[in-house]
Design an enzyme around this catalytic site. Structure first.
Site, PDB file in Angstrom:
ATOM      1  N   ASP A  52       0.787  -1.119  -0.028  1.00 57.01           N
ATOM      2  CA  ASP A  52       0.444   0.019   0.220  1.00 57.01           C
ATOM      3  C   ASP A  52       0.958   0.974   0.021  1.00 57.01           C
ATOM      4  OD1 ASP A  52      -2.722  -0.783   0.188  1.00 57.01           O
ATOM      5  OD2 ASP A  52      -2.262  -2.364   2.198  1.00 57.01           O
TER       6      ASP A  52
ATOM      7  N   HIS B 205      -0.484  -1.216  -4.812  1.00 55.76           N
ATOM      8  CA  HIS B 205      -1.930  -0.252  -4.399  1.00 55.76           C
ATOM      9  C   HIS B 205      -1.494   0.850  -4.334  1.00 55.76           C
ATOM     10  CE1 HIS B 205      -5.721   0.076  -2.375  1.00 55.76           C
ATOM     11  NE2 HIS B 205      -5.845   0.844  -3.802  1.00 55.76           N
TER      12      HIS B 205
ATOM     13  N   GLY C 250      -6.307   4.353   3.464  1.00 54.37           N
ATOM     14  CA  GLY C 250      -6.106   5.156   4.060  1.00 54.37           C
ATOM     15  C   GLY C 250      -5.059   4.107   5.534  1.00 54.37           C
ATOM     16  N   PHE C 251      -6.143   3.514   5.879  1.00 57.48           N
ATOM     17  CA  PHE C 251      -6.064   3.136   7.403  1.00 57.48           C
ATOM     18  C   PHE C 251      -6.256   1.187   7.301  1.00 57.48           C
ATOM     19  CE2 PHE C 251      -7.175   6.796   8.201  1.00 57.48           C
ATOM     20  CZ  PHE C 251      -5.690   7.475   8.852  1.00 57.48           C
ATOM     21  N   GLY C 252      -5.436   0.164   7.580  1.00 56.00           N
ATOM     22  CA  GLY C 252      -6.074  -1.254   8.384  1.00 56.00           C
ATOM     23  C   GLY C 252      -6.960  -1.514   9.214  1.00 56.00           C
ATOM     24  N   GLY C 253      -7.019  -2.416   9.570  1.00 56.45           N
ATOM     25  CA  GLY C 253      -7.885  -2.512  10.475  1.00 56.45           C
ATOM     26  C   GLY C 253      -9.677  -1.483  10.755  1.00 56.45           C
TER      27      GLY C 253
ATOM     28  N   GLY D  79      -9.801  -4.584   2.435  1.00 57.89           N
ATOM     29  CA  GLY D  79     -10.456  -4.074   3.675  1.00 57.89           C
ATOM     30  C   GLY D  79     -10.841  -4.830   4.480  1.00 57.89           C
ATOM     31  N   GLY D  80     -10.871  -4.870   5.743  1.00 61.01           N
ATOM     32  CA  GLY D  80     -11.632  -5.648   6.457  1.00 61.01           C
ATOM     33  C   GLY D  80     -11.577  -7.022   6.304  1.00 61.01           C
TER      34      GLY D  80
ATOM     35  N   SER E 191      -4.119  -6.975   8.628  1.00 64.15           N
ATOM     36  CA  SER E 191      -4.678  -7.317  10.530  1.00 64.15           C
ATOM     37  C   SER E 191      -5.056  -9.216  10.466  1.00 64.15           C
ATOM     38  CB  SER E 191      -5.754  -6.327  11.142  1.00 64.15           C
ATOM     39  OG  SER E 191      -6.500  -6.309  10.052  1.00 64.15           O
TER      40      SER E 191
HETATM   41  C1  DX5 Z   1      -6.053   0.112   3.304  1.00 65.04           C
HETATM   42  C2  DX5 Z   1      -5.285  -0.740   2.563  1.00 65.04           C
HETATM   43  C3  DX5 Z   1      -5.595  -1.707   2.694  1.00 65.04           C
HETATM   44  C4  DX5 Z   1      -5.388  -2.065   3.943  1.00 65.04           C
HETATM   45  C5  DX5 Z   1      -5.968  -3.084   4.609  1.00 65.04           C
HETATM   46  O1  DX5 Z   1      -6.182   1.829   2.449  1.00 65.04           O
HETATM   47  O2  DX5 Z   1      -5.398  -0.476   1.204  1.00 65.04           O
HETATM   48  O3  DX5 Z   1      -4.195  -2.816   2.290  1.00 65.04           O
HETATM   49  O4  DX5 Z   1      -3.969  -2.166   4.319  1.00 65.04           O
HETATM   50  O5  DX5 Z   1      -6.003  -3.732   5.869  1.00 65.04           O
HETATM   51  P1  DX5 Z   1      -6.926  -4.873   7.630  1.00 65.04           P
HETATM   52  O6  DX5 Z   1      -7.040  -5.787   6.129  1.00 65.04           O
HETATM   53  O7  DX5 Z   1      -6.896  -4.500   8.075  1.00 65.04           O
HETATM   54  O8  DX5 Z   1      -8.235  -4.139   6.557  1.00 65.04           O
HETATM   55 ZN    ZN Z   2      -4.734  -2.032  -0.398  1.00 66.83          ZN
END
Ligand code: DX5
Ligand code: ZN
Length: 222
Positions: A36, A67, A143-146, A177-178, A199
């Site tokens: 990412d 990505h 933008g963010f994981g989790g 995502g998720g 995650s």
């Molecule tokens: C979010 C990223 C994802 C992220 C997914 O912007 O594109 O690739 O790392 O993280 P999880 O699996 O924790 O939702």
């Molecule tokens: Zn991604």
């Protein structure tokens, strides 16, 4: 359960030892490495760029599924190719000339992909579907994981499955995502062929990676 590619997102890895983390997920059964790239402008977070990817490239032979959450994209395409990206996925909102960007990615020797945000309609794909090798459905806002999986994206996945089948080409349909062992089966039933998970792969540390990846495929590891 159908065969599905698992692409762990290194956004959830330990950034202090990324090379080691990539070797660990490779050994644990990852099919691709999801990378990412964020610029703090297209999305409200910052990660890394081509010089870091170039160094990480030596830690796995698996495809690097990169990505891009950056704008603009075009000035950096050659640098991502030189760094060793295999698939380069862009958001249509990142620039005014999506078709030109996808052609430039192909010309640089990579597979072009298009990523659709939760608020972006699947029909954006229609004019470029013959030019791409991957469609990435964002099931969270990037933008963010989790974050939590947005269920409404399942209908988009179903619609895209039909569009891809109509082409007769093998376009990867990936969801990001998720994803976890509860949400992954829903996405697979809706028609994805690849799952990104951050995650859900990295939780518990390296001893758990194989088990976590298997659980996303719907398999049990004893
Ligand atoms: C979010 C990223 C994802 C992220 C997914 O912007 O594109 O690739 O790392 O993280 P999880 O699996 O924790 O939702
Ligand atoms: Zn991604």
């Amino acid at each position: 359960m159908r065969d599905v590619l698992i692409s762990p997102s290194i956004l959830s890895a330990d950034f202090a030892k990324l090379g080691e983390e990539i070797r660990a997920i490779d050994k644990a059964g990852a099919d691709m490495i999801h990378v990412d790239v964020m610029d703090g402008h297209f999305v409200p977070n910052l990660t890394f760029g081509p010089p870091v990817i170039e160094k990480l490239r030596h830690h796995s032979d698996k495809p690097f599924d990169v990505h891009l959450m950056i704008a603009p994209v075009d000035p950096f395409i050659d640098a991502f190719a030189a760094a060793g990206a295999d698939i380069l996925t862009v958001h249509p909102e990142a620039g005014p000339h999506l078709h030109r960007t996808l052609q430039a990615i192909r010309a640089a020797g990579m597979k072009p992909g298009v990523a659709l945000n939760p608020g972006t309609h699947e029909d954006v794909i229609d004019p470029v579907i013959d030019d791409i090798d991957m469609i990435l459905v964002m099931s969270v806002n990037p933008g963010f994981g989790g974050q939590s999986f947005i269920d409404s994206q399942l209908r988009k996945i179903e619609a895209l499955r039909k569009k891809i089948d109509a082409t007769g080409r093998k376009i990867i349909l990936e969801v990001d995502g998720g994803l976890n062992p509860e949400t992954a089966p829903k996405a697979i039933d809706a028609g994805v062929t690849a799952i990104v998970a951050g995650s859900a792969v990295f939780r518990g540390g390296p001893d758990r990676y194989a088990e976590n990846i298997a659980a996303l495929r719907g398999e049990m590891v004893s």
